[in-house]
Design an enzyme around this catalytic site. Structure first.
Site, PDB file in Angstrom:
ATOM      1  N   THR A 157     144.078  12.545  28.191  1.00 51.58           N
ATOM      2  CA  THR A 157     143.781  11.202  27.703  1.00 51.58           C
ATOM      3  C   THR A 157     143.672  11.138  26.188  1.00 51.58           C
ATOM      4  O   THR A 157     144.009  10.122  25.589  1.00 51.58           O
ATOM      5  CB  THR A 157     142.476  10.674  28.313  1.00 51.58           C
ATOM      6  OG1 THR A 157     141.386  11.474  27.850  1.00 51.58           O
ATOM      7  CG2 THR A 157     142.520  10.720  29.833  1.00 51.58           C
ATOM      8  N   CYS A 158     143.202  12.194  25.551  1.00 51.49           N
ATOM      9  CA  CYS A 158     142.886  12.177  24.126  1.00 51.49           C
ATOM     10  C   CYS A 158     144.124  12.476  23.284  1.00 51.49           C
ATOM     11  O   CYS A 158     144.746  13.531  23.444  1.00 51.49           O
ATOM     12  CB  CYS A 158     141.795  13.203  23.830  1.00 51.49           C
ATOM     13  SG  CYS A 158     141.458  13.437  22.074  1.00 51.49           S
ATOM     14  N   PRO A 159     144.500  11.593  22.359  1.00 56.30           N
ATOM     15  CA  PRO A 159     145.684  11.877  21.530  1.00 56.30           C
ATOM     16  C   PRO A 159     145.511  13.100  20.647  1.00 56.30           C
ATOM     17  O   PRO A 159     146.470  13.846  20.415  1.00 56.30           O
ATOM     18  CB  PRO A 159     145.848  10.605  20.692  1.00 56.30           C
ATOM     19  CG  PRO A 159     144.510   9.944  20.705  1.00 56.30           C
ATOM     20  CD  PRO A 159     143.903  10.280  22.026  1.00 56.30           C
ATOM     21  N   GLN A 215     146.161  16.092  22.814  1.00 54.80           N
ATOM     22  CA  GLN A 215     147.584  16.250  23.118  1.00 54.80           C
ATOM     23  C   GLN A 215     148.343  16.756  21.905  1.00 54.80           C
ATOM     24  O   GLN A 215     149.285  17.551  22.039  1.00 54.80           O
ATOM     25  CB  GLN A 215     148.198  14.940  23.607  1.00 54.80           C
ATOM     26  CG  GLN A 215     149.645  15.158  24.068  1.00 54.80           C
ATOM     27  CD  GLN A 215     150.362  13.906  24.474  1.00 54.80           C
ATOM     28  OE1 GLN A 215     149.913  12.784  24.207  1.00 54.80           O
ATOM     29  NE2 GLN A 215     151.507  14.064  25.113  1.00 54.80           N
TER      30      GLN A 215
END
Length: 334
Positions: free
Chosen positions: A68-70, A73
């Site tokens: 979920t977390c940019p 990622q």
């Protein structure tokens, strides 16, 4: 290439946290993210050449990340593009969290290194009774059994530069002749796009909301123009700046824009940015670390008092497999 970063197979049943339950535990944030002091306090750095407290070594370090977390990622993509799959191991926390913070559940798998059920256990192992923000990405040191760092801004650089001795076939995402320019562009992307979308979401007045969203849309216009005649942000070479931009673009139509009300124009309305984003999605390291289902829009709070009236933007489902047509723009093979 010899595999260095695999984890021994456990003979025990995997340990999982109970389901996220905001009603029972409360929401994540209060008492964690609003404490005085630095939000990302663990500032250890992995260094090349055998120097420093945390020298680069194959198999020593593990990354805890989230779909979920940019920022998380971004780290996962850099690790794969730099050829470090067999050098630095990685695992995912669950998408959902309550006041307990990130957790390990069956959907994303167990913690393969420590058997923790909550990521807070890694923080407590590093600083007993740690009271602050429990964030991803996290770099964990198997040798000292503690967190090296949780500063999302520096972890990609360390991954992209410190492990070259053991990296498999990969890219130099921080070429020496471009580092100064990469640093400048990274700061612009972080200020006006990566952090900008969140600042729009948190704007508390109409004036701030309009100013913040104008800042983001102006940056998107600049970047769209920059990519009109070049395949990547620095021409024919893929760099870490492309990774930082892509993780925000991937979430724009499904998360950031519907949540914050940034623009009537979706990502698909920027011809060069949209083709560029699809081009990058075709890279295995990008595609394999992306789960669009994880980019869910939380409920938008209703305006109160002098709070801004936001434009209504519905989540936009785009076809990421549509041909991008950028092959004529030369660039290094990925």
């Amino acid at each position: 290439m010899t595999t260095h970063a695999t984890t021994p197979v456990s003979t025990h049943a995997p340990a999982y946290a109970s389901p996220a339950d905001v009603a029972a535990h409360g929401p994540y944030g209060p008492g964690r993210t609003d404490r005085p002091g630095p939000l990302y306090p663990f500032q250890g750095r992995i260094t090349a050449g055998g120097s420093g407290e945390y020298p680069a070594e194959p198999g020593r370090y593990h990354l805890y990340v989230s779909y979920t977390c940019p920022w998380a990622q971004r780290v996962a993509i850099v690790r794969d593009l730099a050829g470090l799959r067999d050098v630095v191991s990685l695992s995912y926390v669950d998408d959902d969290r309550d006041a307990r913070g990130w957790a390990f559940r069956e959907r994303r798998g167990p913690d393969p290194v420590n058997g923790f059920t909550l990521l807070s256990e890694a923080y407590d192992a590093t600083e007993p009774g740690y009271p602050g923000h429990i964030s991803v990405p996290v770099v964990w040191d198997r040798r000292t059994k503690r967190i090296v760092g949780n500063d999302y801004a520096v972890i990609p650089f360390d991954l992209g530069t410190a492990f070259a001795e053991w990296a498999g076939p990969g890219l130099d995402l921080y070429p020496a002749d471009l580092r100064d320019e990469i640093e400048v562009l990274d700061e612009e992307i972080a200020r006006d796009v990566s952090q900008g979308v969140n600042l729009v979401a948190r704007a508390s007045t109409q004036e701030e909301y309009e100013r913040r969203r104008d800042q983001v849309t102006a940056a998107l216009d600049r970047l769209d123009a920059r990519l009109a005649g070049r395949r990547y942000l620095f021409g024919d070479r893929l760099t870490e700046s492309d990774v930082q931009l892509w993780v925000v673009l991937a979430r724009f139509d499904l998360l950031h824009n519907p949540l914050a009300g940034i623009s009537e124009r979706p990502l698909t309305g920027y011809p060069n940015l949209w083709a560029y984003a699809r081009d990058l999605y075709g890279i295995p390291a990008v595609r394999e670390t992306t789960d669009f289902a994880a980019f869910r829009v939380p409920g938008r709070p209703a305006p109160s008092g002098d709070g801004p009236v936001r434009i209504e933007v519905a989540p936009h489902e785009a076809d990421w497999h549509e041909p991008h047509g950028r092959e004529a723009l030369t660039g290094e093979h990925v």
